[in-house]
Structure formats: structure tokens, C-alpha cells
Design a protein around this motif. Structure first.
Motif, PDB file in Angstrom:
ATOM      1  N   GLU A   1       9.560  -4.794  -6.960  1.00 27.40           N
ATOM      2  CA  GLU A   1       8.903  -4.096  -5.866  1.00 27.40           C
ATOM      3  C   GLU A   1       9.106  -2.608  -6.091  1.00 27.40           C
ATOM      4  O   GLU A   1      10.141  -2.194  -6.620  1.00 27.40           O
ATOM      5  N   ALA A   2       8.138  -1.841  -5.674  1.00 25.16           N
ATOM      6  CA  ALA A   2       8.236  -0.390  -5.845  1.00 25.16           C
ATOM      7  C   ALA A   2       7.909   0.314  -4.533  1.00 25.16           C
ATOM      8  O   ALA A   2       7.048  -0.126  -3.769  1.00 25.16           O
ATOM      9  N   ALA A   3       8.612   1.403  -4.284  1.00 21.63           N
ATOM     10  CA  ALA A   3       8.348   2.261  -3.133  1.00 21.63           C
ATOM     11  C   ALA A   3       9.053   3.583  -3.364  1.00 21.63           C
ATOM     12  O   ALA A   3      10.114   3.621  -3.997  1.00 21.63           O
ATOM     13  N   PRO A   4       8.509   4.690  -2.889  1.00 21.41           N
ATOM     14  CA  PRO A   4       9.246   5.955  -2.975  1.00 21.41           C
ATOM     15  C   PRO A   4      10.601   5.815  -2.291  1.00 21.41           C
ATOM     16  O   PRO A   4      10.755   5.036  -1.336  1.00 21.41           O
ATOM     17  N   PHE A   5      11.577   6.573  -2.756  1.00 16.20           N
ATOM     18  CA  PHE A   5      12.918   6.482  -2.189  1.00 16.20           C
ATOM     19  C   PHE A   5      12.911   6.619  -0.670  1.00 16.20           C
ATOM     20  O   PHE A   5      13.566   5.847   0.047  1.00 16.20           O
ATOM     21  N   ALA A   6      12.148   7.581  -0.165  1.00 12.46           N
ATOM     22  CA  ALA A   6      12.139   7.841   1.273  1.00 12.46           C
ATOM     23  C   ALA A   6      11.557   6.682   2.073  1.00 12.46           C
ATOM     24  O   ALA A   6      11.781   6.587   3.285  1.00 12.46           O
ATOM     25  N   GLU A   7      10.820   5.791   1.401  1.00  3.24           N
ATOM     26  CA  GLU A   7      10.183   4.674   2.095  1.00  3.24           C
ATOM     27  C   GLU A   7      10.824   3.328   1.738  1.00  3.24           C
ATOM     28  O   GLU A   7      10.360   2.283   2.201  1.00  3.24           O
ATOM     29  N   THR A   8      11.871   3.335   0.936  1.00  5.48           N
ATOM     30  CA  THR A   8      12.541   2.089   0.565  1.00  5.48           C
ATOM     31  C   THR A   8      13.363   1.585   1.750  1.00  5.48           C
ATOM     32  O   THR A   8      14.209   2.300   2.277  1.00  5.48           O
ATOM     33  N   THR A   9      13.092   0.354   2.165  1.00  4.50           N
ATOM     34  CA  THR A   9      13.788  -0.210   3.314  1.00  4.50           C
ATOM     35  C   THR A   9      15.005  -1.012   2.864  1.00  4.50           C
ATOM     36  O   THR A   9      15.108  -1.443   1.717  1.00  4.50           O
ATOM     37  N   ALA A  10      15.909  -1.240   3.808  1.00  8.41           N
ATOM     38  CA  ALA A  10      17.079  -2.072   3.524  1.00  8.41           C
ATOM     39  C   ALA A  10      16.658  -3.490   3.175  1.00  8.41           C
ATOM     40  O   ALA A  10      17.263  -4.133   2.309  1.00  8.41           O
ATOM     41  N   ASP A  11      15.615  -3.998   3.830  1.00  8.15           N
ATOM     42  CA  ASP A  11      15.145  -5.357   3.527  1.00  8.15           C
ATOM     43  C   ASP A  11      14.634  -5.454   2.096  1.00  8.15           C
ATOM     44  O   ASP A  11      14.917  -6.426   1.385  1.00  8.15           O
ATOM     45  N   MET A  12      13.874  -4.455   1.654  1.00  8.04           N
ATOM     46  CA  MET A  12      13.380  -4.447   0.282  1.00  8.04           C
ATOM     47  C   MET A  12      14.537  -4.397  -0.703  1.00  8.04           C
ATOM     48  O   MET A  12      14.574  -5.139  -1.686  1.00  8.04           O
ATOM     49  N   PHE A  13      15.494  -3.512  -0.437  1.00  8.44           N
ATOM     50  CA  PHE A  13      16.648  -3.386  -1.330  1.00  8.44           C
ATOM     51  C   PHE A  13      17.395  -4.712  -1.402  1.00  8.44           C
ATOM     52  O   PHE A  13      17.790  -5.164  -2.486  1.00  8.44           O
ATOM     53  N   ASP A  14      17.590  -5.360  -0.264  1.00  6.00           N
ATOM     54  CA  ASP A  14      18.323  -6.622  -0.238  1.00  6.00           C
ATOM     55  C   ASP A  14      17.569  -7.716  -0.983  1.00  6.00           C
ATOM     56  O   ASP A  14      18.189  -8.542  -1.665  1.00  6.00           O
ATOM     57  N   ARG A  15      16.232  -7.755  -0.843  1.00  9.34           N
ATOM     58  CA  ARG A  15      15.443  -8.753  -1.584  1.00  9.34           C
ATOM     59  C   ARG A  15      15.642  -8.581  -3.085  1.00  9.34           C
ATOM     60  O   ARG A  15      15.851  -9.562  -3.824  1.00  9.34           O
ATOM     61  N   LEU A  16      15.564  -7.349  -3.534  1.00  7.97           N
ATOM     62  CA  LEU A  16      15.753  -7.076  -4.956  1.00  7.97           C
ATOM     63  C   LEU A  16      17.173  -7.423  -5.392  1.00  7.97           C
ATOM     64  O   LEU A  16      17.385  -8.052  -6.440  1.00  7.97           O
ATOM     65  N   ASP A  17      18.153  -7.039  -4.596  1.00  6.48           N
ATOM     66  CA  ASP A  17      19.550  -7.282  -4.944  1.00  6.48           C
ATOM     67  C   ASP A  17      19.840  -8.779  -5.093  1.00  6.48           C
ATOM     68  O   ASP A  17      20.517  -9.206  -6.030  1.00  6.48           O
ATOM     69  N   ARG A  18      19.325  -9.583  -4.172  1.00  4.29           N
ATOM     70  CA  ARG A  18      19.613 -11.025  -4.212  1.00  4.29           C
ATOM     71  C   ARG A  18      19.147 -11.659  -5.510  1.00  4.29           C
ATOM     72  O   ARG A  18      19.796 -12.577  -6.024  1.00  4.29           O
TER      73      ARG A  18
END
Length: 252
Positions: A97-114
Motif C-alpha cells: 500500500e502506498a500513501a504520502p507520509f502525512a496521510e499514512t494511517t495507523a490502520d494502514m501501517f498495522d496492515r502492512l506490519d502484520r
């Protein structure tokens, strides 16, 4: 006969790796999440050429399912190969998934991390007692984690892929008393189904990516799969704790 586990082997790099390993005489346990037809296609390709493969379902983003998956691996090893260990692990399954840093959500980060970090980390831990001494692990990272590549929008993805590189080094150190080698590969732009078939949906990006690649084209899955198979095989017997970029010179 050696036996390998390759996660996310329904298409792209994972499928190529499974087929390349089978061609070298390695039995393959391959995993799939949402594409059982792709898994069956990989098994058919391997069996057509005389190899042996078993497809098992696995969601790398759900670590609570790993103990049950381990039990399925034990059964597959026993029933198919008459073994209680396997030799090679390829942590390939991924999402993007891609998004500018300022628009990266915690949910997106967690999805990628998992899927990209937590999943491979704890899957490897769960399977560790089944991995034979003298075996090998290859973790699939990305050249987006390397210093010379910084494309806006991929800060979360690249950060987690970079963590895979650090983890691979530490794992190589801790598993070295057992003779287990651990390396990471960092592919560049590769024609796969990642990011919801991005190359099929946006073919206009391909010429620009090819222009940034020293060898003049976007990678095909076999370009990466053969490198992984070589690292796992005897050719890679004295290589451990390394990050190997497989990108055709992207960004040179």
C-alpha cells in the motif's frame, strides 16, 4: 530430497521460486491466502515436470493461526516425504500500500506490519524447531528499503521492509550455531500481482520503470525466483547475513 516452504506462491516471485526449487529436485510446501486457483496452478506446474508439491492455506497476517499451520506442515512432511523436518524457508508473502507520509494511517501501517514484518518474524519462530540444521532461509524484502531508492509514498512499506533486513542479519547470527544460513533479497520493480495487479491496471508506468533500470526492462518473476533458488542451494553455501539486490541495476 530437500523440502522447502514458500509462502505466497500462487503467482509472481513466490510461484517462480517454488517452480525453480522443484526443478532442482526440492519438494515444496507452498502457501496461499485468497487465490487457491493460483496455488493449484503452481502445484500442477511442479507435478507436470515430475516434482512434488503440497499447497496449504495460510494468512501470514494472522499470527494466531501459525500453530495450526505448523501442525499441517508436520502432517504434510510425514505423509508426502516421510520426514519430520524441512530444509528451506522462503518468507515471500506480502502486500503493498502506498500513501504520502502525512496521510499514512495507523490502520494502514498495522496492515502492512502484520504481513511484512510481524508475520514472517513469528511464522519463522513457530516453524524453527522443524527447520533442519544446515538449512537456509531467504526473506524477501524490497529495494525500496535500500539507501539509493527513496520514492515518495512508500515510507511505511519501505520502513517495514527495511526492518526485515535488520531481522535477517540478527537471525543469521543466532541460527549460525545450527549451520542455518539467512539472507534477504531486495527485488526492484517486478511484474507481479502485488498491489492488486498494479502493472496490469497501470501499464503506462512500465516504460518509466524500465528507463530507470540499467538493464533496460522491468523484472520478470523468474529473474528473482532463480536468485532465491541459488541462494538456498549449494551455490549459496558460504553466503549468510547478506542483503542481495535483485533489480537489474534499478536507480544506477
Amino acid at each position: 530430497m530437500h523440502v522447502a516452504i514458500v509462502t505466497g506462491a500462487t503467482s509472481g516471485i513466490g510461484q517462480s521460486t517454488a517452480v525453480q526449487l522443484a526443478a532442482r529436485g526440492t519438494g515444496v510446501i507452498l502457501t496461499y491466502r485468497s487465490n487457491p486457483d493460483g496455488a493449484l496452478d503452481t502445484v500442477r506446474r511442479i507435478e507436470k515436470d515430475g516434482g512434488t508439491a503440497v499447497a496449504l492455506p495460510l494468512d501470514v497476517g494472522r499470527s494466531e493461526t501459525f500453530p495450526a499451520f505448523r501442525d499441517e506442515v508436520v502432517a504434510a512432511l510425514r505423509d508426502t516425504w516421510g520426514r519430520d523436518t524441512f530444509d528451506f524457508l522462503v518468507n515471500n508473502a506480502g502486500i503493498a500500500e502506498a500513501a504520502p507520509f502525512a496521510e499514512t494511517t495507523a490502520d494502514m501501517f498495522d496492515r502492512l506490519d502484520r504481513v511484512l514484518l510481524r508475520g514472517p518474524y513469528f511464522l519463522t519462530q513457530t516453524l524453527l524447531s522443524l527447520l533442519a540444521d544446515g538449512g537456509a532461509i531467504v526473506n524477501v524484502s524490497s529495494n525500496s528499503a535500500l539507501p539509493h531508492i527513496t520514492d515518495p509514498g512508500y515510507s511505511a512499506y519501505a520502513t517495514l521492509k527495511g526492518a526485515v533486513l535488520v531481522w535477517s542479519r540478527y537471525l543469521a547470527k543466532e541460527l549460525s550455531p545450527r549451520g542455518i544460513r539467512v539472507n534477504a533479497i531486495a527485488p526492484g520493480a517486478t511484474r507481479t500481482r502485488l498491489a492488486d495487479n498494479a502493472f496490469d491496471r497501470f501499464p503506462e508506468v512500465i516504460p518509466a520503470l524500465a528507463a530507470r533500470t540499467a538493464l533496460g526492462r522491468v523484472a520478470e518473476p523468474d529473474d528473482v525466483g532463480v536468485a532465491i533458488a541459488g541462494l538456498l542451494g549449494d551455490e549459496g553455501r558460504w553466503i549468510t547475513a547478506q542483503t542481495i539486490e535483485v533489480s537489474g541495476g534499478f536507480g544506477l
